[in-house]
Design a protein around this motif. Sequence first.
Motif, PDB file in Angstrom:
ATOM      1  N   TRP A  49      92.302  -1.568 152.573  1.00 26.97           N
ATOM      2  CA  TRP A  49      90.877  -1.946 152.431  1.00 26.97           C
ATOM      3  C   TRP A  49      90.374  -1.182 153.162  1.00 26.97           C
ATOM      4  CZ3 TRP A  49      90.307  -7.928 152.445  1.00 26.97           C
ATOM      5  CH2 TRP A  49      88.547  -7.989 152.277  1.00 26.97           C
ATOM      6  N   GLN A  50      90.389  -0.888 155.099  1.00 28.77           N
ATOM      7  CA  GLN A  50      90.139  -0.551 155.907  1.00 28.77           C
ATOM      8  C   GLN A  50      89.787   1.256 156.069  1.00 28.77           C
ATOM      9  OE1 GLN A  50      88.428  -2.452 158.404  1.00 28.77           O
ATOM     10  NE2 GLN A  50      88.088  -0.534 159.311  1.00 28.77           N
ATOM     11  N   THR A  53      87.221   1.322 152.780  1.00 30.71           N
ATOM     12  CA  THR A  53      85.257   1.173 153.671  1.00 30.71           C
ATOM     13  C   THR A  53      85.386   1.832 154.284  1.00 30.71           C
ATOM     14  OG1 THR A  53      86.404  -0.712 155.064  1.00 30.71           O
ATOM     15  CG2 THR A  53      86.190  -1.728 152.941  1.00 30.71           C
ATOM     16  N   THR A  54      86.280   2.509 155.511  1.00 29.29           N
ATOM     17  CA  THR A  54      85.695   3.705 156.213  1.00 29.29           C
ATOM     18  C   THR A  54      85.532   4.898 155.843  1.00 29.29           C
ATOM     19  OG1 THR A  54      87.001   2.305 158.184  1.00 29.29           O
ATOM     20  CG2 THR A  54      86.285   5.003 158.258  1.00 29.29           C
ATOM     21  N   PRO A  60      81.332  -1.379 151.909  1.00 26.41           N
ATOM     22  CA  PRO A  60      81.537  -2.518 152.225  1.00 26.41           C
ATOM     23  C   PRO A  60      80.275  -3.714 152.981  1.00 26.41           C
ATOM     24  CG  PRO A  60      81.112  -1.216 153.969  1.00 26.41           C
ATOM     25  CD  PRO A  60      81.419   0.071 153.166  1.00 26.41           C
ATOM     26  N   GLN A  65      84.622  -5.854 155.649  1.00 26.70           N
ATOM     27  CA  GLN A  65      86.061  -5.105 155.830  1.00 26.70           C
ATOM     28  C   GLN A  65      86.947  -5.983 156.752  1.00 26.70           C
ATOM     29  OE1 GLN A  65      83.890  -2.156 158.762  1.00 26.70           O
ATOM     30  NE2 GLN A  65      85.618  -0.536 157.566  1.00 26.70           N
TER      31      GLN A  65
END
Length: 291
Positions: A49-50, A53-54, A60, A65
């Motif tokens: 997930w992180q 989104t990054t 995000p 996030q």
Amino acid sequence: MSTTSTASAVARADGTKTSATGAKQAARRRVALVWAGRIGLAAFVIGGWQAFTTWGIVDPFFFGQPSGIWKRLIDLFQHGTEFGSFYANIWTTIEEALAGFAVGSVTGVVFGVALGQSRFLSDVLGPYIKMVNAIPRIVLGSIFIVAFGIGVTPKILLAAVLVFFIVFFNAFQGVREVDRNILANARVLGASQLQIIRHVIVPSALTWIIASLHSAFGFAIVGALVGEVLGAQSGLGLVIKTAQNNFDPNGVFATMLVIAVIVLGAEWLIGKLEHRLLSWRPPAPTEANSL
């Protein structure tokens, strides 16, 4: 002969100890593997997930996030919300859920045991119970808010309704599953109806009732949250609704994380209660093998 017998007994004792030690080691390995799997799955989901989104694969702005959720969670605990401290909002939801859980569980057990024993009551009240159960809960929540305002009462009632039907149907079925031969023997021995209920019916149906409580508290939380979303002065449901209106997905997920922790804690306590109340029951084959 005695020397041979003693040696055989010692060998059997050693074999039993070895077997018990091996079983404990296998159980510890299984627990370690289970926790490793849980932690690994959580790390995979949160890390993915992180990363997504990054890298911009997932926006995000809409999905939040993990790092932003953590920062928002800290901010909520430190600075609170516009409806008061975050702790006060958490306690409001817990209070409503606990009250609804207690009311729904008690009434569900009472009605389930009563209708499970009486075919006449079951035939008379059964259709009405099914009719009420078919009403969408959000409609009931709106009716309760119109009737009782936006205080805690409609949230407690909505949570109680959700809990009632889960516990009722399990208690009803548990009573119907009681061995009729045991009931007949109890009556032959002179037991009163109250004694039969206390010492035969309720203990026999307790497995069904306790099983329903595991999911019932989660529904009590849902009832409280739905009521707060429909109209409230405080509570986690109102925090979620406000975060949604402000396009704050991190606030929504942060509050959901707190709710998940509350439900898992309640599930752990109910598991302890189940172990204590059903300690008299011999373990099932699958339970015995997992020891």
